[in-house]
Design a protein around this motif. Structure first.
Motif, PDB file in Angstrom:
ATOM      1  N   MET A 124       0.804  -1.217   0.000  1.00 12.77           N
ATOM      2  CA  MET A 124       0.000   0.000   0.000  1.00 12.77           C
ATOM      3  C   MET A 124       0.843   1.274   0.000  1.00 12.77           C
ATOM      4  N   ALA A 125       1.783   1.374   0.942  1.00 17.87           N
ATOM      5  CA  ALA A 125       2.607   2.586   1.027  1.00 17.87           C
ATOM      6  C   ALA A 125       3.435   2.814  -0.237  1.00 17.87           C
ATOM      7  N   PRO A 126       4.170   1.804  -0.741  1.00 12.95           N
ATOM      8  CA  PRO A 126       4.929   2.005  -1.986  1.00 12.95           C
ATOM      9  C   PRO A 126       4.033   2.370  -3.169  1.00 12.95           C
ATOM     10  N   MET A 127       2.831   1.767  -3.222  1.00 15.44           N
ATOM     11  CA  MET A 127       1.893   2.055  -4.308  1.00 15.44           C
ATOM     12  C   MET A 127       1.526   3.534  -4.337  1.00 15.44           C
ATOM     13  N   VAL A 128       1.248   4.095  -3.170  1.00 14.22           N
ATOM     14  CA  VAL A 128       0.875   5.508  -3.081  1.00 14.22           C
ATOM     15  C   VAL A 128       2.087   6.404  -3.321  1.00 14.22           C
ATOM     16  N   ILE A 129       3.215   6.051  -2.724  1.00  9.70           N
ATOM     17  CA  ILE A 129       4.409   6.895  -2.813  1.00  9.70           C
ATOM     18  C   ILE A 129       4.940   6.984  -4.240  1.00  9.70           C
ATOM     19  N   PHE A 130       5.150   5.840  -4.879  1.00  9.99           N
ATOM     20  CA  PHE A 130       5.749   5.856  -6.219  1.00  9.99           C
ATOM     21  C   PHE A 130       4.802   6.436  -7.267  1.00  9.99           C
ATOM     22  N   SER A 131       3.515   6.144  -7.149  1.00 12.40           N
ATOM     23  CA  SER A 131       2.559   6.737  -8.093  1.00 12.40           C
ATOM     24  C   SER A 131       2.468   8.247  -7.876  1.00 12.40           C
ATOM     25  N   GLY A 132       2.572   8.683  -6.611  1.00 10.83           N
ATOM     26  CA  GLY A 132       2.553  10.117  -6.324  1.00 10.83           C
ATOM     27  C   GLY A 132       3.767  10.832  -6.890  1.00 10.83           C
ATOM     28  N   LEU A 133       4.949  10.212  -6.755  1.00 13.74           N
ATOM     29  CA  LEU A 133       6.166  10.800  -7.304  1.00 13.74           C
ATOM     30  C   LEU A 133       6.107  10.854  -8.831  1.00 13.74           C
ATOM     31  N   TYR A 135       3.430  11.062 -10.588  1.00 15.34           N
ATOM     32  CA  TYR A 135       2.451  12.094 -10.935  1.00 15.34           C
ATOM     33  C   TYR A 135       3.071  13.488 -10.827  1.00 15.34           C
ATOM     34  N   MET A 136       3.825  13.723  -9.750  1.00 14.24           N
ATOM     35  CA  MET A 136       4.432  15.039  -9.546  1.00 14.24           C
ATOM     36  C   MET A 136       5.485  15.353 -10.594  1.00 14.24           C
ATOM     37  N   TYR A 137       6.256  14.327 -10.982  1.00 13.50           N
ATOM     38  CA  TYR A 137       7.358  14.542 -11.918  1.00 13.50           C
ATOM     39  C   TYR A 137       7.063  13.914 -13.276  1.00 13.50           C
ATOM     40  N   TYR A 138       5.781  13.903 -13.642  1.00 18.53           N
ATOM     41  CA  TYR A 138       5.385  13.310 -14.916  1.00 18.53           C
ATOM     42  C   TYR A 138       6.072  14.035 -16.080  1.00 18.53           C
ATOM     43  N   LYS A 139       6.120  15.346 -15.979  1.00 21.09           N
ATOM     44  CA  LYS A 139       6.825  16.149 -16.981  1.00 21.09           C
ATOM     45  C   LYS A 139       8.130  16.646 -16.386  1.00 21.09           C
ATOM     46  N   SER A 140       9.253  16.305 -17.035  1.00 25.03           N
ATOM     47  CA  SER A 140      10.559  16.774 -16.590  1.00 25.03           C
ATOM     48  C   SER A 140      11.252  17.470 -17.767  1.00 25.03           C
ATOM     49  N   PHE A 141      12.428  18.000 -17.505  1.00 26.45           N
ATOM     50  CA  PHE A 141      13.143  18.745 -18.538  1.00 26.45           C
ATOM     51  C   PHE A 141      14.523  18.137 -18.750  1.00 26.45           C
ATOM     52  N   GLU A 149       8.084  13.603 -21.266  1.00 24.97           N
ATOM     53  CA  GLU A 149       6.992  12.954 -20.553  1.00 24.97           C
ATOM     54  C   GLU A 149       7.241  11.454 -20.434  1.00 24.97           C
ATOM     55  N   LEU A 150       6.703  10.871 -19.360  1.00 23.17           N
ATOM     56  CA  LEU A 150       6.807   9.426 -19.185  1.00 23.17           C
ATOM     57  C   LEU A 150       5.942   8.708 -20.217  1.00 23.17           C
ATOM     58  N   ALA A 151       6.320   7.466 -20.497  1.00 24.57           N
ATOM     59  CA  ALA A 151       5.570   6.673 -21.470  1.00 24.57           C
ATOM     60  C   ALA A 151       4.235   6.196 -20.901  1.00 24.57           C
ATOM     61  N   ILE A 152       4.129   6.150 -19.565  1.00 23.94           N
ATOM     62  CA  ILE A 152       2.888   5.704 -18.922  1.00 23.94           C
ATOM     63  C   ILE A 152       1.850   6.821 -18.990  1.00 23.94           C
ATOM     64  N   PRO A 153       0.629   6.529 -19.395  1.00 24.86           N
ATOM     65  CA  PRO A 153      -0.417   7.572 -19.430  1.00 24.86           C
ATOM     66  C   PRO A 153      -0.642   8.172 -18.047  1.00 24.86           C
ATOM     67  N   LEU A 154      -0.789   9.477 -17.992  1.00 21.91           N
ATOM     68  CA  LEU A 154      -0.987  10.173 -16.722  1.00 21.91           C
ATOM     69  C   LEU A 154      -2.253   9.702 -16.016  1.00 21.91           C
ATOM     70  N   GLU A 155      -3.274   9.365 -16.803  1.00 20.48           N
ATOM     71  CA  GLU A 155      -4.537   8.903 -16.218  1.00 20.48           C
ATOM     72  C   GLU A 155      -4.347   7.612 -15.431  1.00 20.48           C
ATOM     73  N   TRP A 156      -3.490   6.723 -15.935  1.00 21.55           N
ATOM     74  CA  TRP A 156      -3.228   5.465 -15.232  1.00 21.55           C
ATOM     75  C   TRP A 156      -2.561   5.719 -13.890  1.00 21.55           C
ATOM     76  N   ILE A 157      -1.592   6.630 -13.924  1.00 21.88           N
ATOM     77  CA  ILE A 157      -0.876   6.962 -12.686  1.00 21.88           C
ATOM     78  C   ILE A 157      -1.845   7.545 -11.662  1.00 21.88           C
ATOM     79  N   ALA A 158      -2.728   8.417 -12.109  1.00 25.17           N
ATOM     80  CA  ALA A 158      -3.707   9.045 -11.213  1.00 25.17           C
ATOM     81  C   ALA A 158      -4.642   7.999 -10.610  1.00 25.17           C
ATOM     82  N   VAL A 159      -5.085   7.047 -11.431  1.00 23.53           N
ATOM     83  CA  VAL A 159      -5.987   5.991 -10.944  1.00 23.53           C
ATOM     84  C   VAL A 159      -5.280   5.116  -9.915  1.00 23.53           C
ATOM     85  N   ILE A 160      -4.034   4.734 -10.214  1.00 28.36           N
ATOM     86  CA  ILE A 160      -3.259   3.900  -9.280  1.00 28.36           C
ATOM     87  C   ILE A 160      -3.055   4.638  -7.959  1.00 28.36           C
TER      88      ILE A 160
END
Length: 217
Positions: A124-133, A135-141, A149-160
């Motif tokens: 549970m904790a890793p699921m929330v932590i890694f998906s949250g990170l 989500y926060m850093y979905y777009k980097s430079f 952008e990450l290859a994973i759809p943002l919507e999937w990350i938000a749902v997880i």
């Protein structure tokens, strides 16, 4: 009833700080999803991000503490008396049956708690932590200030992340309920505040015997 010192100072600090941060993250998370309105969307996002960093720092310190003190062994699951523990929570405690396990300094969690808490820490904790990170850093430079952008759809990350958050809230609700299953409704909460657990004479004797046995082994 006799009092036995079970929970150390940092253990209690870590427990209550973690609980407060999880509740605050849930509160701001609900506002981000537009379910409640307290701080305003922008402040809720900022508070949610700050609280998540504080929780990450607390987790890092708690991991260090658990491994340097050997307390990580508390979460090693065992099937010994697991069925008896489930039967106690489902039926036995409502009939006034004695608790099938005795709490000691070296074994603070009963078999069912050890399995559930291990699931909390490893799933549970890793699921929330890694998906949250993510989500926060979905777009980097990159080095050229190009958005990557990450290859994973943002919507999937938000749902997880949301699913993990609801699992975490469910765990907290059940955890709060289970605190009422001690010698009294508030006995377990008092123990986590003061560090002292109340045991009757038979429990205290068995606890001392188990602690002596574990020390000798």
């Amino acid at each position: 009833m006799q009092k036995v010192y079970i929970y150390k100072k940092f253990e209690r600090f870590w427990h209550w700080s973690q609980a407060a941060l999880i509740f605050f993250l849930a509160l701001t998370g609900f506002e981000i999803h537009d379910s409640i309105h307290l701080f305003g969307f922008e402040k809720a996002v900022a508070f949610h991000r700050s609280a998540s960093y504080l929780l990450l720092g607390l987790i890092a310190f708690s991991i260090f503490w658990h491994f340097t003190t050997g307390e990580w062994k508390q979460y090693i699951p065992t099937f010994s008396k697991l069925q008896a523990q489930i039967h106690y929570y489902a039926i036995g405690m409502f009939k006034g049956d004695p608790h099938p396990t005795i709490k000691t300094v070296n074994k603070k969690l009963n078999p069912l708690q050890a399995v559930v808490y291990l699931g909390f820490k490893l799933v549970m904790a890793p699921m929330v932590i890694f998906s949250g990170l993510l989500y926060m850093y979905y777009k980097s430079f990159d080095a050229n200030d190009k958005v990557v952008e990450l290859a994973i759809p943002l919507e999937w990350i938000a749902v997880i992340h949301t699913l993990g958050a609801f699992l975490l809230i469910s765990f907290i609700v059940v955890h709060v309920y289970m605190t009422t299953t001690g010698h009294s409704l508030t006995a377990n909460i008092k123990a986590m505040i003061t560090g002292w657990e109340e045991l009757d004479e038979n429990e205290e004797k068995e606890s001392e015997d188990l602690n002596t046995k574990n020390t000798e082994s």
